[in-house]
Scaffold this motif. Structure first.
Motif, PDB file in Angstrom:
ATOM      1  N   VAL A  62      32.388 -37.523  33.429  1.00  0.00           N
ATOM      2  CA  VAL A  62      33.647 -37.889  32.776  1.00  0.00           C
ATOM      3  C   VAL A  62      34.482 -36.658  32.476  1.00  0.00           C
ATOM      4  O   VAL A  62      35.672 -36.596  32.807  1.00  0.00           O
ATOM      5  N   TRP A  63      33.863 -35.639  31.871  1.00  0.00           N
ATOM      6  CA  TRP A  63      34.665 -34.470  31.504  1.00  0.00           C
ATOM      7  C   TRP A  63      34.909 -33.534  32.676  1.00  0.00           C
ATOM      8  O   TRP A  63      35.895 -32.809  32.691  1.00  0.00           O
ATOM      9  N   LEU A  64      34.051 -33.533  33.691  1.00  0.00           N
ATOM     10  CA  LEU A  64      34.390 -32.782  34.902  1.00  0.00           C
ATOM     11  C   LEU A  64      35.649 -33.363  35.536  1.00  0.00           C
ATOM     12  O   LEU A  64      36.550 -32.626  35.960  1.00  0.00           O
ATOM     13  N   ALA A  65      35.721 -34.688  35.590  1.00  0.00           N
ATOM     14  CA  ALA A  65      36.912 -35.337  36.142  1.00  0.00           C
ATOM     15  C   ALA A  65      38.120 -35.093  35.242  1.00  0.00           C
ATOM     16  O   ALA A  65      39.214 -34.777  35.725  1.00  0.00           O
ATOM     17  N   THR A  66      37.921 -35.216  33.934  1.00  0.00           N
ATOM     18  CA  THR A  66      39.030 -35.041  32.994  1.00  0.00           C
ATOM     19  C   THR A  66      39.565 -33.619  33.040  1.00  0.00           C
ATOM     20  O   THR A  66      40.787 -33.396  33.035  1.00  0.00           O
ATOM     21  N   ASN A  67      38.671 -32.630  33.090  1.00  0.00           N
ATOM     22  CA  ASN A  67      39.115 -31.238  33.187  1.00  0.00           C
ATOM     23  C   ASN A  67      39.941 -31.001  34.449  1.00  0.00           C
ATOM     24  O   ASN A  67      40.962 -30.294  34.421  1.00  0.00           O
ATOM     25  N   ASP A  68      39.505 -31.565  35.561  1.00  0.00           N
ATOM     26  CA  ASP A  68      40.242 -31.361  36.808  1.00  0.00           C
ATOM     27  C   ASP A  68      41.583 -32.087  36.769  1.00  0.00           C
ATOM     28  O   ASP A  68      42.593 -31.572  37.268  1.00  0.00           O
ATOM     29  N   GLU A  69      41.598 -33.260  36.161  1.00  0.00           N
ATOM     30  CA  GLU A  69      42.862 -33.985  36.003  1.00  0.00           C
ATOM     31  C   GLU A  69      43.832 -33.201  35.119  1.00  0.00           C
ATOM     32  O   GLU A  69      45.027 -33.097  35.420  1.00  0.00           O
ATOM     33  N   ASP A  70      43.299 -32.619  34.033  1.00  0.00           N
ATOM     34  CA  ASP A  70      44.138 -31.800  33.157  1.00  0.00           C
ATOM     35  C   ASP A  70      44.637 -30.549  33.880  1.00  0.00           C
ATOM     36  O   ASP A  70      45.782 -30.121  33.682  1.00  0.00           O
ATOM     37  N   ARG A  71      43.772 -29.958  34.700  1.00  0.00           N
ATOM     38  CA  ARG A  71      44.186 -28.776  35.475  1.00  0.00           C
ATOM     39  C   ARG A  71      45.404 -29.112  36.333  1.00  0.00           C
ATOM     40  O   ARG A  71      46.392 -28.357  36.355  1.00  0.00           O
ATOM     41  N   ARG A  72      45.343 -30.236  37.020  1.00  0.00           N
ATOM     42  CA  ARG A  72      46.450 -30.609  37.889  1.00  0.00           C
ATOM     43  C   ARG A  72      47.727 -30.889  37.091  1.00  0.00           C
ATOM     44  O   ARG A  72      48.824 -30.499  37.490  1.00  0.00           O
ATOM     45  N   VAL A  73      47.574 -31.542  35.943  1.00  0.00           N
ATOM     46  CA  VAL A  73      48.734 -31.814  35.088  1.00  0.00           C
ATOM     47  C   VAL A  73      49.375 -30.510  34.627  1.00  0.00           C
ATOM     48  O   VAL A  73      50.590 -30.319  34.703  1.00  0.00           O
ATOM     49  N   VAL A  74      48.544 -29.570  34.138  1.00  0.00           N
ATOM     50  CA  VAL A  74      49.057 -28.298  33.637  1.00  0.00           C
ATOM     51  C   VAL A  74      49.731 -27.510  34.753  1.00  0.00           C
ATOM     52  O   VAL A  74      50.812 -26.918  34.561  1.00  0.00           O
ATOM     53  N   GLU A 130      51.158 -28.572  37.523  1.00  0.00           N
ATOM     54  CA  GLU A 130      52.446 -29.158  37.906  1.00  0.00           C
ATOM     55  C   GLU A 130      53.477 -28.956  36.795  1.00  0.00           C
ATOM     56  O   GLU A 130      54.674 -28.755  37.068  1.00  0.00           O
ATOM     57  N   ASN A 131      53.020 -29.003  35.536  1.00  0.00           N
ATOM     58  CA  ASN A 131      53.891 -28.709  34.403  1.00  0.00           C
ATOM     59  C   ASN A 131      54.428 -27.279  34.510  1.00  0.00           C
ATOM     60  O   ASN A 131      55.626 -27.022  34.340  1.00  0.00           O
ATOM     61  N   GLN A 132      53.536 -26.340  34.830  1.00  0.00           N
ATOM     62  CA  GLN A 132      53.952 -24.942  34.953  1.00  0.00           C
ATOM     63  C   GLN A 132      54.958 -24.763  36.095  1.00  0.00           C
ATOM     64  O   GLN A 132      55.952 -24.042  35.946  1.00  0.00           O
ATOM     65  N   LYS A 133      54.719 -25.420  37.229  1.00  0.00           N
ATOM     66  CA  LYS A 133      55.655 -25.318  38.358  1.00  0.00           C
ATOM     67  C   LYS A 133      57.049 -25.808  37.959  1.00  0.00           C
ATOM     68  O   LYS A 133      58.062 -25.217  38.332  1.00  0.00           O
ATOM     69  N   GLY A 134      57.087 -26.889  37.193  1.00  0.00           N
ATOM     70  CA  GLY A 134      58.375 -27.414  36.771  1.00  0.00           C
ATOM     71  C   GLY A 134      59.100 -26.481  35.816  1.00  0.00           C
ATOM     72  O   GLY A 134      60.324 -26.297  35.907  1.00  0.00           O
ATOM     73  N   ILE A 135      58.342 -25.861  34.906  1.00  0.00           N
ATOM     74  CA  ILE A 135      58.959 -24.961  33.936  1.00  0.00           C
ATOM     75  C   ILE A 135      59.459 -23.686  34.610  1.00  0.00           C
ATOM     76  O   ILE A 135      60.415 -23.062  34.144  1.00  0.00           O
ATOM     77  N   LEU A 136      58.862 -23.302  35.718  1.00  0.00           N
ATOM     78  CA  LEU A 136      59.338 -22.138  36.464  1.00  0.00           C
ATOM     79  C   LEU A 136      60.659 -22.403  37.188  1.00  0.00           C
ATOM     80  O   LEU A 136      61.324 -21.472  37.640  1.00  0.00           O
ATOM     81  N   SER A 137      61.039 -23.659  37.306  1.00  0.00           N
ATOM     82  CA  SER A 137      62.284 -24.001  38.000  1.00  0.00           C
ATOM     83  C   SER A 137      63.499 -23.552  37.184  1.00  0.00           C
ATOM     84  O   SER A 137      63.518 -23.729  35.958  1.00  0.00           O
ATOM     85  N   PRO A 138      64.542 -23.011  37.845  1.00  0.00           N
ATOM     86  CA  PRO A 138      65.788 -22.685  37.128  1.00  0.00           C
ATOM     87  C   PRO A 138      66.429 -23.913  36.486  1.00  0.00           C
ATOM     88  O   PRO A 138      67.257 -23.774  35.577  1.00  0.00           O
ATOM     89  N   ALA A 139      66.053 -25.114  36.931  1.00  0.00           N
ATOM     90  CA  ALA A 139      66.626 -26.334  36.373  1.00  0.00           C
ATOM     91  C   ALA A 139      65.973 -26.740  35.056  1.00  0.00           C
ATOM     92  O   ALA A 139      66.487 -27.610  34.337  1.00  0.00           O
ATOM     93  N   TYR A 140      64.834 -26.119  34.711  1.00  0.00           N
ATOM     94  CA  TYR A 140      64.122 -26.508  33.484  1.00  0.00           C
ATOM     95  C   TYR A 140      64.913 -26.157  32.238  1.00  0.00           C
ATOM     96  O   TYR A 140      65.502 -25.087  32.130  1.00  0.00           O
ATOM     97  N   GLU A 141      64.921 -27.079  31.296  1.00  0.00           N
ATOM     98  CA  GLU A 141      65.387 -26.779  29.945  1.00  0.00           C
ATOM     99  C   GLU A 141      64.486 -27.544  28.977  1.00  0.00           C
ATOM    100  O   GLU A 141      63.925 -28.590  29.337  1.00  0.00           O
ATOM    101  N   PRO A 142      64.285 -27.039  27.764  1.00  0.00           N
ATOM    102  CA  PRO A 142      63.371 -27.702  26.828  1.00  0.00           C
ATOM    103  C   PRO A 142      63.748 -29.159  26.594  1.00  0.00           C
ATOM    104  O   PRO A 142      64.920 -29.507  26.467  1.00  0.00           O
ATOM    105  N   GLY A 143      62.706 -30.000  26.542  1.00  0.00           N
ATOM    106  CA  GLY A 143      62.914 -31.425  26.311  1.00  0.00           C
ATOM    107  C   GLY A 143      62.296 -31.876  25.001  1.00  0.00           C
ATOM    108  O   GLY A 143      61.472 -31.157  24.415  1.00  0.00           O
ATOM    109  N   PRO A 144      62.650 -33.069  24.521  1.00  0.00           N
ATOM    110  CA  PRO A 144      62.168 -33.546  23.222  1.00  0.00           C
ATOM    111  C   PRO A 144      60.751 -34.101  23.297  1.00  0.00           C
ATOM    112  O   PRO A 144      60.395 -34.808  24.243  1.00  0.00           O
ATOM    113  N   TYR A 145      59.949 -33.757  22.296  1.00  0.00           N
ATOM    114  CA  TYR A 145      58.621 -34.362  22.166  1.00  0.00           C
ATOM    115  C   TYR A 145      58.743 -35.745  21.516  1.00  0.00           C
ATOM    116  O   TYR A 145      59.667 -35.995  20.734  1.00  0.00           O
ATOM    117  N   SER A 146      57.787 -36.609  21.809  1.00  0.00           N
ATOM    118  CA  SER A 146      57.693 -37.887  21.110  1.00  0.00           C
ATOM    119  C   SER A 146      57.049 -37.643  19.749  1.00  0.00           C
ATOM    120  O   SER A 146      55.907 -37.162  19.670  1.00  0.00           O
TER     121      SER A 146
END
Length: 412
Positions: A351-363, A365-381
């Motif tokens: 379970v946590w091996l899968a979860t860690n890898d899923e989190d890795r992919r999320v992070v 892709e998040n980092q790739k998006g923030i590196l974009s010149p189009a990124y600007e801070p967004g609101p948290y829920s």
């Protein structure tokens, strides 16, 4: 690279309840300042104590520029040292872990005992004072089975956390545990993105199908300021566990830098397994029933953990670069539990091996998006991402305090 004054401006410009700017996630100057103002000054989770079961057992870690070795002495006390020979600076221990009767430098064989004393230095001539060249110490403390270090000359107070953590973790019997499995991965994302991802379950339903079998993504159960006290499922769980001498209620440190509580798993689940049943038949410590839930323990800047009746899982995060973070996970079981008899390793870890890898992919892709010149801070829920808001607030407040201009000395 941003200067300290520019970093202060970035922090001051952050909109309340919004994510950080591109620079605060990605800039090399910010990363170096994070190291200096956070990582070199705070207590950091190093290893579970049971990873060092006997004298000479050691583990190494790299905190920014500092290589560190954590080792158990002949007196069974765990100590930490800068992993640097006092002769010409060679790294003493090159491996992630191991065991040794003494610490021997591979370059010129200067030899230190397990307490850091220099006991052999060949051909150094008359007048050489070996007592002046012991290993440099790093502050080290065992909090009920989890070992923390601090690189600061004067570390921040830790007595309250030590007392509380020991109380909550003692029933898990971590001194009678062993590491059943260890995993280290590198996530190509800033350390703050890794922690932000961990601090919310807004993404869990879409990203973590295995984890969501047993862990609820309802934000009211894991609210950063404590779960809904009116929820009878939680309050009754706490009462039942406390009647069995298991500390359970929500408790937190200043600025919510750390938090502990015992949380019931979803629908009576016993463990983080695909079946939701216990993965290990031999329970940890003195926990009397399988459905005692998980003690959730996080500590900024680098750790989150789960302590269950059948096993424990520790997580350690270490920054590598502005866009790389190392995450090490250890699965702990009772020291007498036998693989293939008392537990199946796949069932324990999947379970946590899968979860860690899923989190890795999320992070990543998040980092790739923030590196974009189009990124600007967004609101948290404010409903789903309360924990992220609190972590980012803690980071910004800590950095702002420590980067505040020093008052000028009055002229005499």
């Amino acid at each position: 690279m941003l200067t300290e004054s520019e970093i202060r401006s970035e922090l001051a410009a952050r909109q309340e309840n919004f994510s950080l700017s591109n620079a605060l996630y990605c800039d090399p100057g910010v990363f170096q300042t994070d190291l200096e103002q956070v990582w070199y000054r705070e207590w950091l989770f190093a290893v579970p104590a049971c990873e060092l079961p006997k004298p000479g057992a050691y583990a190494t870690m790299q905190v920014g520029a500092y290589p560190v070795v954590v080792i158990r002495g002949k007196d069974m006390r765990i100590r930490a040292f800068h992993n640097v020979c006092r002769h010409r600076g060679q790294k003493l221990c090159a491996h992630a872990n191991g065991s040794t009767p003494n610490l021997v430098c591979p370059y010129h064989q200067w030899t230190y005992d397990l307490e850091g004393k220099l006991i052999f230095a060949r051909d150094m001539g008359e007048g050489f004072d070996a007592s002046a060249y012991g290993l440099k110490k790093v502050h080290c403390i065992d909090l009920g089975g989890v070992v923390y270090i601090c690189l600061a000359e004067v570390p921040p107070p830790i007595a309250d956390l030590a007392k509380t953590a020991s109380s909550y973790l003692t029933p898990s019997g971590l001194s009678d545990a062993k590491v059943a499995f260890s995993s280290t991965i590198v996530e190509k994302g800033n350390w703050k993105l890794v922690m932000e991802n961990n601090r919310e379950c807004y993404h869990c339903g879409g990203s973590h199908p295995s984890l969501c079998r047993s862990y609820s993504d309802d934000p009211r159960r894991t609210a950063i300021s404590g779960p809904d006290a009116a929820n009878p499922e939680i309050t009754n769980h706490w009462k039942r566990c406390e009647a069995a001498s298991l500390p359970s209620r929500f408790i937190a440190g200043p600025r919510l830098q750390w938090r502990l509580m015992r949380m019931p798993l979803l629908d009576g689940a016993e463990s983080f397994t695909m079946s939701t049943k216990a993965a290990v038949t031999k329970r940890m410590g003195t926990i009397p029933f399988n459905d005692a839930g998980s003690v959730l323990f996080y500590h900024y800047p680098n750790s989150w953990n789960h302590f269950l009746p059948d096993h424990a899982i520790t997580f350690r995060m270490l920054p590598i670069s502005p866009t790389e973070t190392e995450v090490t996970t250890n699965w702990l079981v009772h020291k007498d539990a036998v693989e293939g008899v008392d537990y199946d390793l796949k069932a324990l870890t999947e379970v946590w091996l899968a979860t860690n890898d899923e989190d890795r992919r999320v992070v990543e892709e998040n980092q790739k998006g923030i590196l974009s010149p189009a990124y600007e801070p967004g609101p948290y829920s404010t409903i789903q991402e309360e924990g992220v808001i609190q972590f980012v607030d803690w980071y910004c407040a800590t950095m702002t305090d420590r980067l505040a201009p020093k008052p000028a000395m009055a002229a005499e």
